[in-house]
Enzyme design. Structure first.
Site, PDB file in Angstrom:
ATOM      1  N   ASN A 209      45.705  39.052  24.368  1.00 48.88           N
ATOM      2  CA  ASN A 209      44.242  38.985  24.282  1.00 48.88           C
ATOM      3  C   ASN A 209      43.693  40.400  24.125  1.00 48.88           C
ATOM      4  O   ASN A 209      44.461  41.360  24.031  1.00 48.88           O
ATOM      5  CB  ASN A 209      43.667  38.287  25.525  1.00 48.88           C
ATOM      6  CG  ASN A 209      44.107  38.977  26.793  1.00 48.88           C
ATOM      7  OD1 ASN A 209      43.758  40.127  27.034  1.00 48.88           O
ATOM      8  ND2 ASN A 209      44.920  38.293  27.595  1.00 48.88           N
ATOM      9  N   ASP A 278      46.929  31.955  30.128  1.00 52.04           N
ATOM     10  CA  ASP A 278      47.015  30.655  30.816  1.00 52.04           C
ATOM     11  C   ASP A 278      48.202  29.848  30.281  1.00 52.04           C
ATOM     12  O   ASP A 278      48.688  28.932  30.947  1.00 52.04           O
ATOM     13  CB  ASP A 278      45.727  29.870  30.609  1.00 52.04           C
ATOM     14  CG  ASP A 278      44.563  30.505  31.365  1.00 52.04           C
ATOM     15  OD1 ASP A 278      44.790  30.966  32.503  1.00 52.04           O
ATOM     16  OD2 ASP A 278      43.446  30.576  30.817  1.00 52.04           O
ATOM     17  N   LYS A 288      64.127  36.863  15.005  1.00 49.16           N
ATOM     18  CA  LYS A 288      62.829  36.633  14.368  1.00 49.16           C
ATOM     19  C   LYS A 288      62.778  35.227  13.772  1.00 49.16           C
ATOM     20  O   LYS A 288      63.698  34.823  13.048  1.00 49.16           O
ATOM     21  CB  LYS A 288      62.627  37.689  13.271  1.00 49.16           C
ATOM     22  CG  LYS A 288      61.266  37.616  12.638  1.00 49.16           C
ATOM     23  CD  LYS A 288      61.107  38.682  11.573  1.00 49.16           C
ATOM     24  CE  LYS A 288      59.882  38.361  10.743  1.00 49.16           C
ATOM     25  NZ  LYS A 288      59.967  38.871   9.400  1.00 49.16           N
ATOM     26  N   PHE A 322      38.303  38.029  39.062  1.00 50.75           N
ATOM     27  CA  PHE A 322      37.319  38.197  37.995  1.00 50.75           C
ATOM     28  C   PHE A 322      37.167  36.838  37.319  1.00 50.75           C
ATOM     29  O   PHE A 322      38.098  36.014  37.363  1.00 50.75           O
ATOM     30  CB  PHE A 322      37.800  39.232  36.966  1.00 50.75           C
ATOM     31  CG  PHE A 322      37.253  40.614  37.193  1.00 50.75           C
ATOM     32  CD1 PHE A 322      37.717  41.382  38.247  1.00 50.75           C
ATOM     33  CD2 PHE A 322      36.282  41.151  36.359  1.00 50.75           C
ATOM     34  CE1 PHE A 322      37.225  42.660  38.464  1.00 50.75           C
ATOM     35  CE2 PHE A 322      35.784  42.425  36.558  1.00 50.75           C
ATOM     36  CZ  PHE A 322      36.248  43.184  37.610  1.00 50.75           C
ATOM     37  N   LYS A 336      35.760  28.954  40.416  1.00 54.07           N
ATOM     38  CA  LYS A 336      37.017  29.732  40.512  1.00 54.07           C
ATOM     39  C   LYS A 336      37.160  30.353  41.897  1.00 54.07           C
ATOM     40  O   LYS A 336      38.246  30.377  42.468  1.00 54.07           O
ATOM     41  CB  LYS A 336      37.052  30.832  39.437  1.00 54.07           C
ATOM     42  CG  LYS A 336      37.452  30.277  38.076  1.00 54.07           C
ATOM     43  CD  LYS A 336      37.431  31.305  36.975  1.00 54.07           C
ATOM     44  CE  LYS A 336      37.677  30.608  35.645  1.00 54.07           C
ATOM     45  NZ  LYS A 336      37.353  31.399  34.469  1.00 54.07           N
ATOM     46  N   LYS A 340      40.406  29.131  43.899  1.00 53.76           N
ATOM     47  CA  LYS A 340      41.471  30.133  44.050  1.00 53.76           C
ATOM     48  C   LYS A 340      41.392  30.840  45.405  1.00 53.76           C
ATOM     49  O   LYS A 340      42.097  31.815  45.629  1.00 53.76           O
ATOM     50  CB  LYS A 340      41.410  31.126  42.882  1.00 53.76           C
ATOM     51  CG  LYS A 340      41.495  30.404  41.513  1.00 53.76           C
ATOM     52  CD  LYS A 340      41.701  31.356  40.359  1.00 53.76           C
ATOM     53  CE  LYS A 340      41.653  30.612  39.023  1.00 53.76           C
ATOM     54  NZ  LYS A 340      42.175  31.383  37.901  1.00 53.76           N
TER      55      LYS A 340
HETATM   56  O1  PMT Z   1      40.346  45.229  30.122  1.00 49.27           O
HETATM   57  P1  PMT Z   1      38.962  45.351  29.536  1.00 49.27           P
HETATM   58  O2  PMT Z   1      39.005  45.518  28.031  1.00 49.27           O
HETATM   59  O3  PMT Z   1      38.158  46.420  30.210  1.00 49.27           O
HETATM   60  O4  PMT Z   1      38.194  43.960  29.770  1.00 49.27           O
HETATM   61  C1  PMT Z   1      37.815  43.578  31.066  1.00 49.27           C
HETATM   62  C2  PMT Z   1      37.989  42.077  31.286  1.00 49.27           C
HETATM   63  C3  PMT Z   1      37.008  41.313  30.401  1.00 49.27           C
HETATM   64  C4  PMT Z   1      39.415  41.629  30.966  1.00 49.27           C
HETATM   65  C5  PMT Z   1      37.672  41.837  32.816  1.00 49.27           C
HETATM   66  O5  PMT Z   1      36.343  42.233  33.064  1.00 49.27           O
HETATM   67  C6  PMT Z   1      37.845  40.370  33.188  1.00 49.27           C
HETATM   68  O6  PMT Z   1      36.953  39.546  33.070  1.00 49.27           O
HETATM   69  N1  PMT Z   1      39.073  40.013  33.681  1.00 49.27           N
HETATM   70  C7  PMT Z   1      39.486  38.646  33.981  1.00 49.27           C
HETATM   71  C8  PMT Z   1      39.931  37.947  32.709  1.00 49.27           C
HETATM   72  C9  PMT Z   1      40.411  36.530  32.964  1.00 49.27           C
HETATM   73  O7  PMT Z   1      41.541  36.249  32.788  1.00 49.27           O
HETATM   74  O8  PMT Z   1      39.478  35.746  33.460  1.00 49.27           O
HETATM   75  P2  PMT Z   1      39.697  34.151  33.750  1.00 49.27           P
HETATM   76  O9  PMT Z   1      38.328  33.658  34.048  1.00 49.27           O
HETATM   77  O10 PMT Z   1      40.479  33.524  32.675  1.00 49.27           O
HETATM   78  O11 PMT Z   1      40.582  34.153  35.062  1.00 49.27           O
HETATM   79  C10 PMT Z   1      40.012  34.141  36.368  1.00 49.27           C
HETATM   80  C11 PMT Z   1      40.840  34.976  37.316  1.00 49.27           C
HETATM   81  O12 PMT Z   1      42.136  34.382  37.440  1.00 49.27           O
HETATM   82  C12 PMT Z   1      41.071  36.409  36.880  1.00 49.27           C
HETATM   83  O13 PMT Z   1      40.996  37.251  38.006  1.00 49.27           O
HETATM   84  C13 PMT Z   1      42.504  36.392  36.319  1.00 49.27           C
HETATM   85  O14 PMT Z   1      43.139  37.666  36.515  1.00 49.27           O
HETATM   86  C14 PMT Z   1      43.147  35.317  37.164  1.00 49.27           C
HETATM   87  N2  PMT Z   1      44.264  34.613  36.513  1.00 49.27           N
HETATM   88  C15 PMT Z   1      44.080  33.852  35.411  1.00 49.27           C
HETATM   89  C16 PMT Z   1      45.148  33.166  34.849  1.00 49.27           C
HETATM   90  C17 PMT Z   1      46.424  33.276  35.450  1.00 49.27           C
HETATM   91  N3  PMT Z   1      47.480  32.664  34.959  1.00 49.27           N
HETATM   92  N4  PMT Z   1      46.584  34.040  36.544  1.00 49.27           N
HETATM   93  C18 PMT Z   1      45.529  34.707  37.076  1.00 49.27           C
HETATM   94  O15 PMT Z   1      45.679  35.412  38.083  1.00 49.27           O
END
Ligand code: PMT
Length: 403
Positions: A209, A278, A288, A322, A336, A340
């Site tokens: 991403n 995810d 490849k 986040f 969330k 979580k």
């Molecule tokens: O890195 P930058 O370019 O500065 O960008 C910052 C950012 C946009 C990445 C950051 O501000 C941000 O939003 N990070 C969280 C991105 C994310 O995966 O969000 P989510 O809403 O999909 O996930 C929610 C939370 O679960 C997050 O804390 C994520 O780290 C966590 N997660 C998600 C999926 C997974 N398999 N394991 C996780 O721990």
């Protein structure tokens, strides 16, 4: 917060040097012991006598003007400063520091200093935006220097644009805020995740991403400035990691899970700013993948949700997630937070201008179980990180985890 602190104030040669005098006066009034170093060019704009009178200390200009035989002035000043502030900082002084040039009293002292450094740039907007200046400021920031950004307004050169020195009261406030924050997390272990994960399909292809790591690294930097011992588990990043933090690389969601879990029991605060995949390909290939038909259907499977796993295993840790959303931000973020088992969740609308992935700014809302805790305007990621860490420090204090 400034009372009794020894501050070295560097004034360089720009028209805003007169504001350096106002800053000096404010710091002295707040109880600081201020020692001024001026560059030769600064003395063209304002007299050393003004700064000597305001600071009640001798002003240093010439490296070879050694008045006290018992010390080497630039080393003595550097060794005994709690903080060095350069205001105004010209493009030239920033370039010299970034490149390790020590050819006058100020640059020599800066090179000898190990204390924190705060830089308040002031220059013409085109100079401020020049790639060389931007690069030098990024380099200094990655080494731990703090910045007070210039304001936008009438510049001495006639432009109405960004580049004028921040107002002396704002710089003094930033200095006060820094002293207030510094050391408040000492003894705490903070774990931050940053960047995007990589889910491999074959040796040359992967799913990822746009995360640059800027937000996570800014959080790590802010936590370190507050005195915490910081570890970053980082996926794919394009931003530079801050100085003074341990960085552990973990590409995939599974790798990140394992790295984070191994550190979790000893950690006090976790901030999960990483963008974790995810889904990952069910099948991966050692060679490849060759073209076959017109279509290729990839089957994906869920990765483990790291944040959720941490929430389930939480003992004493303060867990901060986040939420990257594009709609219904509050509803999804609170969902969330609950699902979580987080203590706080930082929501960002990643579809909003200037927010989210791979930009230098962000606009976030911090939620706790009680609802909205703080809504921050569009700020630099560095400033956003400092404000998020302020909320975290307040929570730790409320929970009795901070002195
Ligand atoms: O890195 P930058 O370019 O500065 O960008 C910052 C950012 C946009 C990445 C950051 O501000 C941000 O939003 N990070 C969280 C991105 C994310 O995966 O969000 P989510 O809403 O999909 O996930 C929610 C939370 O679960 C997050 O804390 C994520 O780290 C966590 N997660 C998600 C999926 C997974 N398999 N394991 C996780 O721990």
């Amino acid at each position: 917060m400034i009372q009794g602190k020894r501050i070295v104030l560097g004034i360089t040669g720009g028209i805003a040097a007169y504001k350096g005098a106002a800053l000096c006066s404010k710091l002295v009034q707040a109880g600081a012991d201020v020692h001024v170093i001026m560059t030769e060019s600064a003395t063209r704009f304002i007299t050393p006598l003004t700064l000597q009178t305001l600071s009640r200390n001798a002003v240093h200009i010439d490296t070879f003007d050694e008045r006290d035989p018992s010390v080497v002035s630039h080393i003595h000043l550097a060794d005994h400063a709690d903080l060095i502030v350069v205001a105004p900082a010209t493009a030239n002084s920033i370039a010299k520091l970034a490149n390790g040039i020590a050819d006058d009293m100020l640059s020599t002292t800066l090179l000898a200093a190990t204390c924190p450094l705060l830089i308040a740039p002031a220059m013409n907007v085109h100079m401020y935006e020049h790639p060389a200046v931007v690069h030098n400021m990024e380099l200094l920031a990655s080494r731990g220097a703090m910045f007070v950004e210039p304001g936008t307004g009438q510049l001495a050169c006639g432009y109405v644009a960004k580049g004028r020195l921040a107002e002396p009261e704002d710089i003094a406030a930033a200095i006060g805020a820094w002293f207030a924050r510094s050391g408040i997390l000492s003894g705490k272990k903070v774990l931050v995740t940053a960047g995007g994960t990589i889910e491999r399909l074959d040796p040359v292809r992967y799913l990822t991403n746009d995360s640059s790591g800027k937000m996570g690294f800014a959080i790590a930097e802010a936590a370190r400035l507050m005195g915490a011992e910081v570890t970053v588990v980082a996926g794919r990043t394009t931003a530079q990691a801050p100085a003074g933090v341990q960085v552990i690389r973990a590409d995939s969601a599974q790798g990140m899970l394992e790295a984070v879990l191994s550190l979790y029991p000893e950690t006090d605060v976790v901030v999960k700013a990483a963008a974790v995949a995810d889904y990952r390909p069910v099948q991966t290939y050692d060679q490849k993948l060759k073209k076959t038909g017109e279509r290729l259907v990839l089957e994906l499977e869920r990765t483990t949700d790291i944040l959720q796993t941490l929430g389930e295993r939480k003992t004493h840790q303060l867990l901060v997630g986040f939420a990257a959303e594009t709609q219904d931000v509050e509803r999804y973020a609170l969902d969330k937070l609950k699902r979580k088992n987080c203590d706080l969740i930082v929501a960002n609308d990643v579809s909003a201008e200037g927010s989210g992935f791979n930009v230098d700014t962000n606009a976030v809302q911090v939620y706790g179980p009680e609802g909205l805790v703080e809504a921050l305007p569009l700020l630099s990621k560095r400033e956003t990180a400092v404000r998020i860490m302020d909320v975290i420090a307040r929570r730790l204090r409320a929970a009795g985890g901070l002195a």
